[in-house]
Enzyme design. Structure first.
Site, PDB file in Angstrom:
ATOM      1  N   HIS A  93      32.991  44.807  40.808  1.00 33.64           N
ATOM      2  CA  HIS A  93      33.379  43.625  40.045  1.00 33.64           C
ATOM      3  C   HIS A  93      34.038  42.572  40.950  1.00 33.64           C
ATOM      4  O   HIS A  93      34.582  42.904  42.006  1.00 33.64           O
ATOM      5  CB  HIS A  93      34.317  44.010  38.904  1.00 33.64           C
ATOM      6  CG  HIS A  93      33.610  44.674  37.758  1.00 33.64           C
ATOM      7  ND1 HIS A  93      34.150  44.787  36.502  1.00 33.64           N
ATOM      8  CD2 HIS A  93      32.367  45.242  37.688  1.00 33.64           C
ATOM      9  CE1 HIS A  93      33.285  45.391  35.697  1.00 33.64           C
ATOM     10  NE2 HIS A  93      32.211  45.693  36.401  1.00 33.64           N
ATOM     11  N   GLU A  95      36.769  40.855  40.688  1.00 31.54           N
ATOM     12  CA  GLU A  95      38.213  40.996  40.934  1.00 31.54           C
ATOM     13  C   GLU A  95      38.467  42.035  42.034  1.00 31.54           C
ATOM     14  O   GLU A  95      39.290  41.826  42.931  1.00 31.54           O
ATOM     15  CB  GLU A  95      38.932  41.452  39.655  1.00 31.54           C
ATOM     16  CG  GLU A  95      38.809  40.504  38.488  1.00 31.54           C
ATOM     17  CD  GLU A  95      37.595  40.777  37.597  1.00 31.54           C
ATOM     18  OE1 GLU A  95      36.499  41.105  38.118  1.00 31.54           O
ATOM     19  OE2 GLU A  95      37.736  40.634  36.378  1.00 31.54           O
ATOM     20  N   CYS A 122      39.295  46.863  36.511  1.00 33.78           N
ATOM     21  CA  CYS A 122      39.886  45.795  37.339  1.00 33.78           C
ATOM     22  C   CYS A 122      41.363  45.616  37.006  1.00 33.78           C
ATOM     23  O   CYS A 122      42.173  45.336  37.901  1.00 33.78           O
ATOM     24  CB  CYS A 122      39.128  44.485  37.145  1.00 33.78           C
ATOM     25  SG  CYS A 122      37.478  44.565  37.844  1.00 33.78           S
TER      26      CYS A 122
END
Ligand SMILES: Nc1ccn([C@H]2C[C@H](O)[C@@H](COP(=O)(O)O)O2)c(=O)n1
Length: 191
Positions: A93, A95, A122
């Site tokens: 992801h 993040e 995350c």
């Protein structure tokens, strides 16, 4: 004589006809700027359904990490699957990538600007890395269990979450803006 008087004086001495120029006023604000960096990073994503970008900023307003959602290094984004239900086994992801890409020793006390509210995985990484604030634009997955969990964890960990409405709807980047005459010649680069 104060600073602005002496600067004005210098300008008059240099050129009697010169008008003192005021700074431009239509520059973008910090939050629009950092969010725009997150949105620009998202444009690098190969995910056909969802492009997410993240930008981490420290307390001195310096960018210390940028990331977007993508396959892990060495795992070809032409071979690994992008289908819903399959990709989640593999995709890193935005993040997480922004935190791992940091160019500082840590991200303690930083703010993360993201296109989409962080998921539960995350959120755990954000909390454990010491990020103190999440600024996001979209909350479109809020009803999913992962996002309910992330909201709860971030709240309990004292991470401030703020939905941001950018001051401007669009930011246009014109690569040609400083070219007076001929349009920019495109050079083929491998991407
Ligand atoms: N906070 C988030 C949420 C999602 N992503 C990425 C991960 C996938 O590539 C895509 C969404 O996938 P889906 O939830 O539809 O399986 O967006 C992210 O980077 N950050």
């Amino acid at each position: 004589m104060n600073l602005s008087e002496s600067l004005a004086n210098m300008s008059i001495q240099n050129d009697n006809t010169e008008q003192i120029q005021k700074k431009r006023e239509d520059y973008i604000g910090w939050t629009d700027y950092f969010m725009a960096v997150a949105f620009l990073a998202a444009k690098r994503s190969k995910d056909p359904h969802f492009q997410v970008g993240a930008c981490i900023v420290n307390q001195d307003m310096r960018i210390v990490g940028v990331g977007y959602n993508g396959m892990p290094r060495g795992c070809s984004d032409d071979i690994y699957p992008w289908e819903k239900g399959k990709k989640k086994l593999y995709v890193c992801h935005a993040e997480m990538n922004a935190i791992l890409n940091k160019n500082s020793s840590d991200v303690w006390g930083c703010t993360i600007y993201v296109k989409l509210f962080p998921c539960n995985e995350c959120a755990k990484i954000i909390i454990q890395s010491g990020i103190k604030e999440v600024v996001y634009v979209s909350d479109k997955k809020a009803k999913k269990v992962e996002y309910k969990a992330s909201r709860q964890m971030l709240k309990d960990a004292g991470v401030i979450c703020t939905q941001y409405k950018p001051k401007v709807g669009t930011i246009v980047i014109d690569f040609d803006e400083d070219n007076d005459s001929s349009p920019l010649e495109t050079e083929k680069r491998s991407e």
